[in-house]
Design an enzyme around this catalytic site. Sequence first.
Site, mmCIF file in Angstrom:
data_model
loop_
_atom_site.group_PDB
_atom_site.id
_atom_site.type_symbol
_atom_site.label_atom_id
_atom_site.label_comp_id
_atom_site.label_asym_id
_atom_site.label_seq_id
_atom_site.Cartn_x
_atom_site.Cartn_y
_atom_site.Cartn_z
ATOM 1 N N LYS A 167 7.712 -3.458 -15.713
ATOM 2 C CA LYS A 167 6.566 -4.321 -15.412
ATOM 3 C C LYS A 167 6.937 -5.354 -14.330
ATOM 4 C CE LYS A 167 3.997 -3.821 -19.796
ATOM 5 N NZ LYS A 167 2.872 -2.999 -19.419
ATOM 6 N N HIS A 203 -6.120 -7.452 -22.295
ATOM 7 C CA HIS A 203 -5.684 -6.428 -23.256
ATOM 8 C C HIS A 203 -6.871 -5.581 -23.716
ATOM 9 C CE1 HIS A 203 -4.050 -5.546 -27.550
ATOM 10 N NE2 HIS A 203 -3.751 -4.568 -26.728
ATOM 11 N N ASN A 219 -3.607 -7.510 -32.711
ATOM 12 C CA ASN A 219 -2.446 -6.797 -33.250
ATOM 13 C C ASN A 219 -1.694 -7.641 -34.274
ATOM 14 O OD1 ASN A 219 -2.961 -4.498 -31.838
ATOM 15 N ND2 ASN A 219 -1.580 -4.963 -30.141
HETATM 16 P P1 NAD Z 1 1.073 5.758 -20.742
HETATM 17 O O1 NAD Z 1 2.493 6.135 -20.979
HETATM 18 O O2 NAD Z 1 0.006 6.697 -21.134
HETATM 19 O O3 NAD Z 1 0.857 5.406 -19.217
HETATM 20 C C1 NAD Z 1 1.733 4.657 -18.445
HETATM 21 C C2 NAD Z 1 1.597 5.130 -17.025
HETATM 22 O O4 NAD Z 1 2.312 4.256 -16.175
HETATM 23 C C3 NAD Z 1 2.169 6.527 -16.776
HETATM 24 O O5 NAD Z 1 1.203 7.334 -16.130
HETATM 25 C C4 NAD Z 1 3.369 6.289 -15.890
HETATM 26 O O6 NAD Z 1 3.616 7.340 -14.997
HETATM 27 C C5 NAD Z 1 2.943 5.033 -15.171
HETATM 28 N N1 NAD Z 1 4.068 4.278 -14.631
HETATM 29 C C6 NAD Z 1 5.235 3.992 -15.225
HETATM 30 N N2 NAD Z 1 5.995 3.268 -14.402
HETATM 31 C C7 NAD Z 1 5.309 3.101 -13.257
HETATM 32 C C8 NAD Z 1 5.556 2.416 -12.033
HETATM 33 N N3 NAD Z 1 6.706 1.784 -11.841
HETATM 34 N N4 NAD Z 1 4.610 2.431 -11.096
HETATM 35 C C9 NAD Z 1 3.448 3.058 -11.293
HETATM 36 N N5 NAD Z 1 3.149 3.719 -12.429
HETATM 37 C C10 NAD Z 1 4.067 3.732 -13.401
HETATM 38 O O7 NAD Z 1 0.897 4.354 -21.485
HETATM 39 P P2 NAD Z 1 -0.442 3.662 -21.969
HETATM 40 O O8 NAD Z 1 -0.665 4.019 -23.386
HETATM 41 O O9 NAD Z 1 -1.505 3.874 -20.987
HETATM 42 O O10 NAD Z 1 -0.002 2.133 -21.976
HETATM 43 C C11 NAD Z 1 0.110 1.395 -20.797
HETATM 44 C C12 NAD Z 1 0.181 -0.077 -21.131
HETATM 45 O O11 NAD Z 1 -0.962 -0.447 -21.901
HETATM 46 C C13 NAD Z 1 1.378 -0.494 -21.965
HETATM 47 O O12 NAD Z 1 1.776 -1.768 -21.566
HETATM 48 C C14 NAD Z 1 0.828 -0.526 -23.376
HETATM 49 O O13 NAD Z 1 1.532 -1.395 -24.226
HETATM 50 C C15 NAD Z 1 -0.553 -1.047 -23.130
HETATM 51 N N6 NAD Z 1 -1.551 -0.725 -24.159
HETATM 52 C C16 NAD Z 1 -1.563 0.486 -24.755
HETATM 53 C C17 NAD Z 1 -2.520 0.760 -25.720
HETATM 54 C C18 NAD Z 1 -2.565 2.108 -26.378
HETATM 55 O O14 NAD Z 1 -3.266 2.250 -27.387
HETATM 56 N N7 NAD Z 1 -1.897 3.095 -25.848
HETATM 57 C C19 NAD Z 1 -3.455 -0.207 -26.061
HETATM 58 C C20 NAD Z 1 -3.435 -1.419 -25.408
HETATM 59 C C21 NAD Z 1 -2.487 -1.683 -24.464
#
Ligand code: NAD
Length: 729
Positions: free
Chosen positions: A417, A460, A510
């Site tokens: 991040k 969020h 959460n």
């Molecule tokens: P995910 O693994 O489905 O997606 C993450 C994406 O980020 C991937 O496509 C990956 O290729 C990309 N990525 C990683 N590093 C990168 C970089 N340096 N530059 C560009 N792209 C990059 O994950 P997600 O479930 O979509 O979660 C993403 C964020 O949202 C996390 O911080 C998570 O905590 C948060 N979140 C998730 C949920 C859930 O229910 N999954 C809910 C709320 C918040």
Amino acid sequence: MTDFTMTTDQDGVATIIWDVKSKSMNVMSTEAFTLLSDLVDTALADAGVKGIILTSGKKDFAGGMDLKVIAQMRACGAQAIFDSLMGIHKVMRKIERAGMDPKTQKGGKPIAAALPGTALGIGLELPLSCHRIFAADNPKAKIGLPEIMVGIFPGAGGTTRLSRKLGAMMAAPFLLEGKLVDPKSAKASGLIDEVVAPEDLMKRAKEWVLAAADADLVKPWDAKGYKMPGGAPYSAPGFPTFVGASAMVHGKTMGVYPAAQALLAAVYEGALVPFDTALKIEARHFTSVLMNPSSAAMIRSLFINKEALEKGANRPAAPDQSVKKLGVIGAGMMGAGIAYVSALAGIEVVLIDASQEAADRGKAHSEGILDKGMKRGTVTAEKKAEVLVRITATTDYAALKGADLIVEAVFEDPKVKAEVTAKVEAATGADCIYATNTSTLPISGLAGASTRPQQFIGIHFFSPVDKMNLVEIIRGEKTGDIAVAKALDFVRQIRKTPIVVNDARFFYANRCIIPYINEGIRMVAEGVEPALIENAAKLVGMPLGPLQLVDETSIDLGVKIAKATKAAMGADYPDEAVDKVLFWMADAGRMGRKSKSGFYAYDEKGDRLGLWDGLAAKYPRDKMQPSLADVQHRLLFAQVLEAVRALEDGVLTDIREGDVGAILGWGFAPWSGGPFSWLDIIGAARAVEICRGLTAQFGPRFHAPALLREMAEKGETFYTRFGGEKKAA
Ligand code: NAD
């Protein structure tokens, strides 16, 4: 009071126009209803008036009763509510009988309703008392009785009239589910009588009024030999409808929503008696629903407070911050969803991922949703193209030039991040606001990677983004007002409901949901029957039991969160007992629904088969099982005490956000109006007493927070102390 005005033309047709000048949508007030009654009296008494058209001066007919009025009615007491309902029935009945001779059923004046657009709640109940309902062919219009959605039911005769007009079976989706339809579907299902071109609406209504015969004015239920369509409840064809509806209502509401049960009783009992007695029965049941604290709490949270938050109740004063160009970094599950809802709202989106393939996959998510909409007929090919063209999927950060908001949704890893933050800040202008969608990492910590921490904020989203309406906005230590205003304006653009909270581990939603899941798992370890845990949760109105919930969100995510929390809390970490179960499941590869194995067993398609019986071998069930109420108290208090602590800690600054956020974010027992409303319903003193019992049996996590104890001593409720409501006399 000019909500209704009347003019009579040279042909003797009186037109009553509903137009609440202070509002964009007509809503009914008590005073306006009296005025309407007086105008109807005048028209009926005027020998020069041949008939009446009731219509609206706005593009829509009406949104319904002013819910603020309904929410306040409880304070008037049961008798006053009942009397006022009977007063409404009398006026509607006057319209329906339209001055006709009660014996001959002749000599009445035709009254038509002409609906230019949306007609909801009393905005449909009123037309239902007229002799014919015309609606303009306006596909955007919604017609129906949505009362059940806010914890009440149609109480201005709508329940009795619609069930007699359509029959219990056909009326059920409108009454029990609050189904809303466009005018053509409303005509097809018999809700209204005619759909006409918008420009012909008044002309056609007038033609009908002038041509109507005596027989056109007699409602089926006032005609001799009336039989309820589909059969009366005691008849062979009618009986199964009520048995089925009763089972369906209980299956869906688990008996915790008083309105659905009362509605069904009003329809059933009403069908056994003459029409006027049925209205009285409807009024009795409606009174009992309004006197139940659940309905007032639901209206307050799901309508009044939700709307206030959407309108920016907690928005800092700042010029309009609407987003024009959005950058979404990370095109995974969340990023793809955020890109979709934003493009749908008309915002230009640059969707970035580490590879072009991943970025394209993220954009394809939008295509998939739009394709489904096309199959259902809710999305046109033009709309699909228009939305998709707004999304640029790329790996090139240079495409972010001109973006005014960034939402980062990359892996939940502070290092990844931080790198993204630096890259984005190098590619965007100095005014750009940067939001992270992290679900667990403190915002103030992540803001350390930013050169503009006052422009760094948490936005969020909940999964799935296109379905979940809550967005939690998190203020970091250094977040400035413009960033908060930007986040709120963005949430308004994408038509979701925001809450604004301060930064702390797990923010608000959460923070409350994790103890709920943990309490369920803890009980498994103690030997509580898993079916008792799951059913206790559902019987108190939670949409998912804690074990099902952890299966849905995945066991490995639970393990990850547990490890991170333990690392942060050290010796104070309270959930070792929970982790034993969770880690054992993870070690066995039972990761929840995604691995088709978890606390539940699944078939090959991933459909739940039932609770996994392997649990009992590891955690044998106690012979002595706790009572249902004990299990429910543990599950509810695990959540609500955390909500109170969030308020005490200053994470929450507004109890309205605590209640609305709980219902929309994790489905906290909507019938209760949310955790604070629920505590107000049972009272702080009773809550403290229950906490004492739970603490003695299960430990200090149930210790009543100081705030709750103080409120118990002072006899306060959350809404009198923090919500500006008056203390009950
Ligand atoms: P995910 O693994 O489905 O997606 C993450 C994406 O980020 C991937 O496509 C990956 O290729 C990309 N990525 C990683 N590093 C990168 C970089 N340096 N530059 C560009 N792209 C990059 O994950 P997600 O479930 O979509 O979660 C993403 C964020 O949202 C996390 O911080 C998570 O905590 C948060 N979140 C998730 C949920 C859930 O229910 N999954 C809910 C709320 C918040």
